[in-house]
Design a protein around this motif. Structure first.
Motif, PDB file in Angstrom:
ATOM      1  N   ARG A 130       0.832  -1.206   0.000  1.00 49.06           N
ATOM      2  CA  ARG A 130       0.000   0.000   0.000  1.00 49.06           C
ATOM      3  C   ARG A 130       0.872   1.263   0.000  1.00 49.06           C
ATOM      4  O   ARG A 130       0.604   2.214  -0.733  1.00 49.06           O
ATOM      5  N   GLU A 131       1.912   1.253   0.819  1.00 47.55           N
ATOM      6  CA  GLU A 131       2.802   2.416   0.873  1.00 47.55           C
ATOM      7  C   GLU A 131       3.563   2.590  -0.436  1.00 47.55           C
ATOM      8  O   GLU A 131       3.778   3.717  -0.899  1.00 47.55           O
ATOM      9  N   GLU A 132       3.966   1.495  -1.034  1.00 48.53           N
ATOM     10  CA  GLU A 132       4.662   1.569  -2.321  1.00 48.53           C
ATOM     11  C   GLU A 132       3.745   2.140  -3.402  1.00 48.53           C
ATOM     12  O   GLU A 132       4.183   2.932  -4.245  1.00 48.53           O
ATOM     13  N   ALA A 133       2.487   1.727  -3.354  1.00 47.26           N
ATOM     14  CA  ALA A 133       1.522   2.243  -4.328  1.00 47.26           C
ATOM     15  C   ALA A 133       1.321   3.735  -4.132  1.00 47.26           C
ATOM     16  O   ALA A 133       1.205   4.497  -5.104  1.00 47.26           O
ATOM     17  N   TRP A 134       1.296   4.166  -2.883  1.00 50.56           N
ATOM     18  CA  TRP A 134       1.148   5.600  -2.604  1.00 50.56           C
ATOM     19  C   TRP A 134       2.347   6.370  -3.144  1.00 50.56           C
ATOM     20  O   TRP A 134       2.202   7.406  -3.796  1.00 50.56           O
ATOM     21  N   GLU A 135       3.526   5.863  -2.867  1.00 54.39           N
ATOM     22  CA  GLU A 135       4.746   6.539  -3.309  1.00 54.39           C
ATOM     23  C   GLU A 135       4.837   6.612  -4.830  1.00 54.39           C
ATOM     24  O   GLU A 135       5.440   7.535  -5.377  1.00 54.39           O
ATOM     25  N   SER A 136       4.228   5.654  -5.513  1.00 53.18           N
ATOM     26  CA  SER A 136       4.282   5.649  -6.978  1.00 53.18           C
ATOM     27  C   SER A 136       3.464   6.792  -7.578  1.00 53.18           C
ATOM     28  O   SER A 136       3.676   7.168  -8.733  1.00 53.18           O
ATOM     29  N   GLY A 137       2.505   7.303  -6.810  1.00 53.80           N
ATOM     30  CA  GLY A 137       1.655   8.369  -7.321  1.00 53.80           C
ATOM     31  C   GLY A 137       0.538   7.895  -8.222  1.00 53.80           C
ATOM     32  O   GLY A 137      -0.229   8.695  -8.752  1.00 53.80           O
ATOM     33  N   ASP A 138       0.428   6.580  -8.402  1.00 49.20           N
ATOM     34  CA  ASP A 138      -0.606   5.997  -9.260  1.00 49.20           C
ATOM     35  C   ASP A 138      -1.878   5.804  -8.440  1.00 49.20           C
ATOM     36  O   ASP A 138      -1.948   4.922  -7.591  1.00 49.20           O
ATOM     37  N   THR A 139      -2.878   6.636  -8.690  1.00 46.39           N
ATOM     38  CA  THR A 139      -4.109   6.596  -7.906  1.00 46.39           C
ATOM     39  C   THR A 139      -4.788   5.243  -7.974  1.00 46.39           C
ATOM     40  O   THR A 139      -5.225   4.697  -6.950  1.00 46.39           O
ATOM     41  N   GLU A 140      -4.902   4.678  -9.171  1.00 48.99           N
ATOM     42  CA  GLU A 140      -5.599   3.406  -9.316  1.00 48.99           C
ATOM     43  C   GLU A 140      -4.855   2.284  -8.598  1.00 48.99           C
ATOM     44  O   GLU A 140      -5.476   1.408  -7.986  1.00 48.99           O
ATOM     45  N   ALA A 141      -3.522   2.324  -8.657  1.00 52.83           N
ATOM     46  CA  ALA A 141      -2.732   1.312  -7.950  1.00 52.83           C
ATOM     47  C   ALA A 141      -2.930   1.446  -6.444  1.00 52.83           C
ATOM     48  O   ALA A 141      -3.016   0.444  -5.722  1.00 52.83           O
ATOM     49  N   PHE A 142      -3.012   2.675  -5.967  1.00 51.16           N
ATOM     50  CA  PHE A 142      -3.228   2.894  -4.539  1.00 51.16           C
ATOM     51  C   PHE A 142      -4.608   2.413  -4.105  1.00 51.16           C
ATOM     52  O   PHE A 142      -4.754   1.764  -3.069  1.00 51.16           O
ATOM     53  N   VAL A 143      -5.626   2.734  -4.898  1.00 50.65           N
ATOM     54  CA  VAL A 143      -6.987   2.291  -4.567  1.00 50.65           C
ATOM     55  C   VAL A 143      -7.029   0.772  -4.467  1.00 50.65           C
ATOM     56  O   VAL A 143      -7.611   0.207  -3.530  1.00 50.65           O
ATOM     57  N   ALA A 144      -6.405   0.086  -5.418  1.00 50.76           N
ATOM     58  CA  ALA A 144      -6.389  -1.381  -5.412  1.00 50.76           C
ATOM     59  C   ALA A 144      -5.637  -1.911  -4.191  1.00 50.76           C
ATOM     60  O   ALA A 144      -6.087  -2.853  -3.530  1.00 50.76           O
ATOM     61  N   ALA A 145      -4.487  -1.313  -3.888  1.00 48.78           N
ATOM     62  CA  ALA A 145      -3.678  -1.774  -2.759  1.00 48.78           C
ATOM     63  C   ALA A 145      -4.374  -1.500  -1.434  1.00 48.78           C
ATOM     64  O   ALA A 145      -4.342  -2.330  -0.517  1.00 48.78           O
ATOM     65  N   ASP A 146      -5.001  -0.343  -1.313  1.00 54.86           N
ATOM     66  CA  ASP A 146      -5.717   0.006  -0.090  1.00 54.86           C
ATOM     67  C   ASP A 146      -6.902  -0.938   0.116  1.00 54.86           C
ATOM     68  O   ASP A 146      -7.134  -1.432   1.217  1.00 54.86           O
ATOM     69  N   ALA A 147      -7.650  -1.199  -0.961  1.00 51.08           N
ATOM     70  CA  ALA A 147      -8.804  -2.089  -0.865  1.00 51.08           C
ATOM     71  C   ALA A 147      -8.375  -3.497  -0.475  1.00 51.08           C
ATOM     72  O   ALA A 147      -9.041  -4.156   0.340  1.00 51.08           O
ATOM     73  N   THR A 148      -7.265  -3.971  -1.037  1.00 52.37           N
ATOM     74  CA  THR A 148      -6.772  -5.311  -0.713  1.00 52.37           C
ATOM     75  C   THR A 148      -6.357  -5.396   0.746  1.00 52.37           C
ATOM     76  O   THR A 148      -6.619  -6.392   1.432  1.00 52.37           O
ATOM     77  N   PHE A 149      -5.708  -4.338   1.238  1.00 52.70           N
ATOM     78  CA  PHE A 149      -5.299  -4.297   2.643  1.00 52.70           C
ATOM     79  C   PHE A 149      -6.517  -4.386   3.560  1.00 52.70           C
ATOM     80  O   PHE A 149      -6.556  -5.188   4.502  1.00 52.70           O
ATOM     81  N   HIS A 150      -7.516  -3.556   3.299  1.00 49.98           N
ATOM     82  CA  HIS A 150      -8.696  -3.548   4.162  1.00 49.98           C
ATOM     83  C   HIS A 150      -9.469  -4.864   4.073  1.00 49.98           C
ATOM     84  O   HIS A 150     -10.036  -5.320   5.072  1.00 49.98           O
TER      85      HIS A 150
END
Length: 231
Positions: A130-150
């Motif tokens: 999730r943190e890596e996705a955030w650092e990448s700046g890719d919104t869609e990647a972050f949404v996917a990573a955040d959803a998977t975490f939760h």
């Protein structure tokens, strides 16, 4: 392995089941384009019309979206998930946020009491992703990573009914998060989830519930007014 059946109707049902399994297992994640019709014909060893019939059936049930000139995309992981997405497409964002907060708070409390070492390892790995996705700046990647975490937090509750319900609401919650985060990830919208994982690891049910309850709300002007910020 090619599918065989003496009757066309039974064969169609087999193809539908095979495609549904690819979706529900995560082999074809939500948002991805499925193989083309000729590729499916070759993979399954059935006629083009049978594949077409199965794809149309799954599109009718809300799992697939047939986009002319682009392909066919996965939009839900189950028939119920598709129904949920259509049912709540126009829901008040505040109500979606409140639902997510309630579900995740209850799940996190149970997770703190029931989590296994395997659950903790998965949460640690998904937190890093999730943190890596955030650092990448890719919104869609972050949404996917955040959803998977939760989703993993809810799964760690080991409440099968709650986990299934949350999974069926998955696209509704992702759509909400996608809209709330916006097109660009900004520092004020970030929230560290390490405290939630620590509370679950420590077996602190109340702290885990409190941590989870605050996460779904963002404080962008004109949107929700609630504590904290982040997905």
């Amino acid at each position: 392995m090619p599918l065989t059946s003496p009757r066309r109707s039974a064969l169609s049902e087999q193809v539908i089941s095979a495609l549904r399994a690819q979706i529900s297992s995560g082999e074809w994640p939500v948002g991805t384009r499925i193989p083309t019709e000729p590729e499916l014909v070759e993979q399954l060893g059935v006629a083009r019309n049978t594949v077409r019939e199965a794809v149309r059936a799954l599109a009718h049930n809300g799992l697939l979206d047939i986009r002319q000139g682009s392909g066919t995309y996965v939009v839900a992981t189950s028939e119920l998930a598709g129904v949920m997405q259509r049912r709540f497409a126009e829901a008040d964002p505040r109500h979606i946020a409140e639902l997510r907060s309630t579900l995740e708070s209850s799940a996190a409390k149970l997770a703190a009491q029931r989590r296994t070492e395997r659950d903790l390892k998965q949460l640690d790995a998904l937190l890093v992703r999730r943190e890596e996705a955030w650092e990448s700046g890719d919104t869609e990647a972050f949404v996917a990573a955040d959803a998977t975490f939760h989703m993993a937090v809810v799964a760690a509750s080991h409440n099968d009914v709650m986990t299934a319900m949350y999974a069926d609401l998955g696209e509704v919650l992702r759509d909400w998060l996608r809209e709330d985060v916006g097109e660009k990830l900004t520092a004020e919208n970030h929230m560290d989830h390490a405290g939630l994982v620590d509370a679950i690891r420590d077996g602190d049910a109340e702290a885990a519930a409190t941590q989870a309850a605050g996460y779904p709300f963002l404080c962008r002007p004109g949107r929700l007014t609630a504590p904290s910020s982040g997905g």
